[in-house]
Design an enzyme around this catalytic site. Structure first.
Site, PDB file in Angstrom:
ATOM      1  N   HIS A 197       0.857  -1.192   0.000  1.00  0.00           N
ATOM      2  CA  HIS A 197       0.000   0.000   0.000  1.00  0.00           C
ATOM      3  C   HIS A 197       0.890   1.238   0.000  1.00  0.00           C
ATOM      4  O   HIS A 197       1.952   1.248   0.615  1.00  0.00           O
ATOM      5  CB  HIS A 197      -0.900   0.019   1.247  1.00  0.00           C
ATOM      6  CG  HIS A 197      -2.074   0.929   1.109  1.00  0.00           C
ATOM      7  ND1 HIS A 197      -1.993   2.273   1.351  1.00  0.00           N
ATOM      8  CD2 HIS A 197      -3.338   0.683   0.699  1.00  0.00           C
ATOM      9  CE1 HIS A 197      -3.181   2.821   1.134  1.00  0.00           C
ATOM     10  NE2 HIS A 197      -4.014   1.884   0.730  1.00  0.00           N
TER      11      HIS A 197
ATOM     12  N   ASP B  24      -7.967  -5.459   0.058  1.00  0.00           N
ATOM     13  CA  ASP B  24      -8.408  -6.319  -1.058  1.00  0.00           C
ATOM     14  C   ASP B  24      -8.024  -7.776  -0.878  1.00  0.00           C
ATOM     15  O   ASP B  24      -8.430  -8.621  -1.677  1.00  0.00           O
ATOM     16  CB  ASP B  24      -7.803  -5.777  -2.361  1.00  0.00           C
ATOM     17  CG  ASP B  24      -8.356  -4.401  -2.669  1.00  0.00           C
ATOM     18  OD1 ASP B  24      -7.568  -3.448  -2.789  1.00  0.00           O
ATOM     19  OD2 ASP B  24      -9.588  -4.282  -2.747  1.00  0.00           O
TER      20      ASP B  24
HETATM   21  C1  SDX Z   1      -6.273   0.071  -2.854  1.00  0.00           C
HETATM   22  O1  SDX Z   1      -4.495   4.606  -2.100  1.00  0.00           O
HETATM   23  C2  SDX Z   1      -5.404   3.977  -1.450  1.00  0.00           C
HETATM   24  O2  SDX Z   1      -5.785   4.374  -0.321  1.00  0.00           O
HETATM   25  C3  SDX Z   1      -5.989   2.779  -2.141  1.00  0.00           C
HETATM   26  C4  SDX Z   1      -7.004   1.949  -1.365  1.00  0.00           C
HETATM   27  C5  SDX Z   1      -8.255   2.732  -1.085  1.00  0.00           C
HETATM   28  O3  SDX Z   1      -8.969   2.371  -0.131  1.00  0.00           O
HETATM   29  O4  SDX Z   1      -8.589   3.643  -1.893  1.00  0.00           O
HETATM   30  O5  SDX Z   1      -6.429   1.514  -0.138  1.00  0.00           O
HETATM   31  C6  SDX Z   1      -7.431   0.720  -2.172  1.00  0.00           C
HETATM   32  O6  SDX Z   1      -5.997   0.403  -3.976  1.00  0.00           O
HETATM   33  C7  SDX Z   1      -5.423  -0.910  -2.094  1.00  0.00           C
HETATM   34  C8  SDX Z   1      -4.186  -1.389  -2.910  1.00  0.00           C
HETATM   35  C9  SDX Z   1      -4.689  -2.483  -3.840  1.00  0.00           C
HETATM   36  N1  SDX Z   1      -3.624  -2.875  -4.817  1.00  0.00           N
HETATM   37  C10 SDX Z   1      -3.000  -4.045  -4.718  1.00  0.00           C
HETATM   38  O7  SDX Z   1      -3.167  -4.851  -3.815  1.00  0.00           O
HETATM   39  C11 SDX Z   1      -2.078  -4.326  -5.900  1.00  0.00           C
HETATM   40  C12 SDX Z   1      -0.730  -4.873  -5.385  1.00  0.00           C
HETATM   41  N2  SDX Z   1      -0.022  -3.800  -4.702  1.00  0.00           N
HETATM   42  C13 SDX Z   1       0.944  -3.021  -5.437  1.00  0.00           C
HETATM   43  O8  SDX Z   1       0.629  -2.841  -6.785  1.00  0.00           O
HETATM   44  C14 SDX Z   1       1.418  -1.797  -4.682  1.00  0.00           C
HETATM   45  O9  SDX Z   1       1.706  -2.203  -3.418  1.00  0.00           O
HETATM   46  C15 SDX Z   1       0.513  -0.577  -4.610  1.00  0.00           C
HETATM   47  C16 SDX Z   1       0.052  -0.128  -5.948  1.00  0.00           C
HETATM   48  C17 SDX Z   1      -0.658  -0.856  -3.751  1.00  0.00           C
HETATM   49  C18 SDX Z   1       1.342   0.548  -3.978  1.00  0.00           C
HETATM   50  O10 SDX Z   1       2.306   0.894  -4.890  1.00  0.00           O
HETATM   51  P1  SDX Z   1       3.406   2.008  -4.526  1.00  0.00           P
HETATM   52  O11 SDX Z   1       3.085   2.741  -3.300  1.00  0.00           O
HETATM   53  O12 SDX Z   1       3.682   2.788  -5.763  1.00  0.00           O
HETATM   54  O13 SDX Z   1       4.594   1.132  -4.109  1.00  0.00           O
HETATM   55  P2  SDX Z   1       5.643   0.611  -5.110  1.00  0.00           P
HETATM   56  O14 SDX Z   1       4.948  -0.007  -6.272  1.00  0.00           O
HETATM   57  O15 SDX Z   1       6.630   1.688  -5.357  1.00  0.00           O
HETATM   58  O16 SDX Z   1       6.288  -0.565  -4.243  1.00  0.00           O
HETATM   59  C19 SDX Z   1       7.349  -0.299  -3.371  1.00  0.00           C
HETATM   60  C20 SDX Z   1       8.237  -1.530  -3.507  1.00  0.00           C
HETATM   61  C21 SDX Z   1       8.607  -1.849  -4.956  1.00  0.00           C
HETATM   62  O17 SDX Z   1       9.856  -2.503  -4.930  1.00  0.00           O
HETATM   63  P3  SDX Z   1      11.168  -1.591  -5.333  1.00  0.00           P
HETATM   64  O18 SDX Z   1      10.891  -0.989  -6.693  1.00  0.00           O
HETATM   65  O19 SDX Z   1      11.284  -0.552  -4.238  1.00  0.00           O
HETATM   66  O20 SDX Z   1      12.306  -2.587  -5.321  1.00  0.00           O
HETATM   67  O21 SDX Z   1       7.497  -2.675  -3.027  1.00  0.00           O
HETATM   68  C22 SDX Z   1       7.323  -3.597  -4.089  1.00  0.00           C
HETATM   69  C23 SDX Z   1       7.574  -2.856  -5.389  1.00  0.00           C
HETATM   70  O22 SDX Z   1       8.059  -3.754  -6.372  1.00  0.00           O
HETATM   71  N3  SDX Z   1       5.931  -4.048  -4.022  1.00  0.00           N
HETATM   72  C24 SDX Z   1       5.536  -5.303  -4.180  1.00  0.00           C
HETATM   73  C25 SDX Z   1       4.142  -5.261  -3.988  1.00  0.00           C
HETATM   74  N4  SDX Z   1       3.745  -4.019  -3.742  1.00  0.00           N
HETATM   75  C26 SDX Z   1       4.871  -3.264  -3.773  1.00  0.00           C
HETATM   76  N5  SDX Z   1       6.192  -6.438  -4.471  1.00  0.00           N
HETATM   77  C27 SDX Z   1       5.448  -7.556  -4.557  1.00  0.00           C
HETATM   78  N6  SDX Z   1       4.100  -7.614  -4.378  1.00  0.00           N
HETATM   79  C28 SDX Z   1       3.428  -6.479  -4.090  1.00  0.00           C
HETATM   80  N7  SDX Z   1       2.121  -6.528  -3.908  1.00  0.00           N
END
Ligand code: SDX
Length: 434
Positions: A310, A368
């Site tokens: 998140h 989720d």
């Molecule tokens: C919702 O914003 C909100 O409040 C949203 C929400 C709401 O109520 O409105 O809470 C609802 O959207 C919840 C999130 C649902 N999405 C997912 O579950 C999809 C999987 N999660 C990721 O796509 C990600 O964690 C996000 C999109 C939720 C957050 O992305 P960020 O903040 O841009 O974080 P990032 O992608 O920069 O990740 C930071 C690091 C990265 O590694 P590095 O590039 O630093 O090496 O963490 C890793 C990412 O690769 N990472 C993950 C991961 N999520 C982040 N690695 C593996 N699996 C994951 N799920």
């Protein structure tokens, strides 16, 4: 509405020049440096793709402490609202800022109940879609189409019209969502009934058929109501920011909410509940978890654990905990002893939370992760999961839209950019191009 003025300031120094930036602090949470005059003072923009360090507005509606895993709606902890209130009470709180008295709650409930029907010509929109159209595609279209029917609540400068539009949105989303579901499965639409509460009405519109009576399970209705409370609002997330930006141009509220529905659909946002269930189904059994966890950690593999991570929560999403409890309540009410998907989810969570990668990156289950298992058990197809998210988030979108419209400092949102394209060059005639 203005944040507490603060005499502190931040000093920005570039080369031999310095500027003082006012610092504002809110009730709780990080202070902000006011950079609204930065370009005029320095000729420079700030740069923050994804807005990881940018406050886009001042708001009094929802507060998240990502490090502590805290979520407050108008100051009330989500755990207490989910435990003690119902979804329409949360709607009232988010819209008006205070918990309603018994009389206010009764009036609000009646007002919503009286607006649950949609114009009968809306039915014709549905026949234009293929039966296998994704219900979110239908929702984007039909929510936007509400602008074509309710001209008497699209003048955003009129507080009364803003109120009616807000009530209409909250009231009609379950009806449209149920219609999208019924159309998707080829069953006739079921009209709302005024003697049912909000969530019971929605369950009946989804699962009743003309051939027999449908009895709403109070346990399932209560569980769904709690799920709606958890999804109601969440600060300036992607879809809420979309609604605010659309609203800043003066677009009517129905069009703005349609924009929010479209943004929520993405798998990185509200589409994650659908994606998380598909992921759990693909994993299939606990023995395959290590393979998927390794893929999630592999930089060269675009796969991510859906329902994990998140932007704000760097601790357990408080909603996920309540979602997990609700999941167990629903499964036990339905007599589902051992759900293989739940077994995979619980083991996946255990493995991930003990894995160095997830610990170091502070990746926890989000709302989720467990919602899909719960909604599937209740009888909703995967394609409907994000529709239910949109149904619940409508009050958050409309509340944030209303707050923005009523903010005297409000102006159209228009970000700038760092341009790295071609510098000025002259046109080249076709004959001279290589
Ligand atoms: C919702 O914003 C909100 O409040 C949203 C929400 C709401 O109520 O409105 O809470 C609802 O959207 C919840 C999130 C649902 N999405 C997912 O579950 C999809 C999987 N999660 C990721 O796509 C990600 O964690 C996000 C999109 C939720 C957050 O992305 P960020 O903040 O841009 O974080 P990032 O992608 O920069 O990740 C930071 C690091 C990265 O590694 P590095 O590039 O630093 O090496 O963490 C890793 C990412 O690769 N990472 C993950 C991961 N999520 C982040 N690695 C593996 N699996 C994951 N799920």
């Amino acid at each position: 509405m203005d944040a507490t003025p603060n005499t502190a300031s931040a000093k920005l120094t570039v080369g031999d020049k310095s500027w003082d930036l006012p610092v504002k602090h809110g009730t709780i949470g990080p202070d902000v440096m006011d950079i609204s005059k930065l370009y005029g003072q320095t000729g420079m923009f700030t740069y923050d793709p994804g807005f990881t360090s940018t406050a886009s507005c001042e708001s009094q509606i929802t507060y998240i402490d990502g490090d502590e895993g805290v979520l407050l709606y108008r100051g009330y902890p989500i755990e207490q609202l989910a435990e003690n209130g119902d979804f329409l009470e949360t709607c009232y709180l988010l819209l008006y800022g205070e918990l309603p008295t018994a009389e206010q709650k009764a009036d609000f409930d009646m007002s919503v109940t009286r607006h649950t029907m949609v114009h009968d010509q809306m039915n014709r929109f549905f026949t234009g879609f293929r039966r296998d159209a994704h219900p979110m595609a239908i929702m984007v279209a039909c929510v936007g189409a509400l602008s074509a029917f309710y001209h008497d609540s699209t003048d955003i400068s009129d507080p009364q019209q803003r109120l009616i539009a807000s009530i209409r949105m909250i009231a009609k989303m379950p009806t449209l969502a149920a219609m999208a579901y019924k159309y998707h499965i080829g069953q006739p639409f079921v009209y709302p009934k005024n003697d049912l509460d909000y969530s019971s009405n929605f369950l009946r519109m989804c699962f009743a058929v003309p051939c027999e009576d449908y009895k709403v399970s109070p346990v399932l209705s209560r569980a769904l109501d709690k799920i709606f409370i958890l999804h109601a609002d969440h600060e300036q997330n992607a879809s809420t920011s979309t609604v605010r930006l659309a609203g800043s141009s003066g677009a009517n509220p129905f069009a703005c909410i349609a924009a929010g529905v479209a943004c929520l659909w993405g798998p990185a946002h509200g589409g994650a509940n659908e994606a998380a269930l598909k992921m759990l189904t693909e994993i299939g059994r606990p023995e395959r978890i290590p393979e998927f966890v390794n893929r999630a950690k592999d930089k060269n593999d675009p796969f991510r654990l859906m329902g994990f991570g998140h932007r704000v929560y760097k601790n357990y999403d408080p909603r996920a905990k309540i979602m997990q409890q609700t999941c167990h309540e629903v499964l036990s009410e339905l007599g589902i002893k051992d759900d293989p998907l739940l077994d995979v989810a619980v083991e996946l969570e255990r493995v991930a939370l003990h894995d160095e990668y997830f610990i170091e990156k502070k990746l926890y289950p989000n709302i989720d992760f467990y919602s899909g298992i719960t909604l599937k058990a209740m009888g909703f197809p995967t394609a409907m999961f994000t529709v239910l998210f949109a149904l619940a988030r409508t009050v958050g979108w409309i509340g944030q839209w209303k707050e923005m419209i009523e903010d005297p400092s409000q102006r159209i949102g228009r970000p700038r950019q760092l341009y790295t394209g071609a510098a000025r060059r002259d046109y080249v005639a076709m004959a001279k191009r290589k």
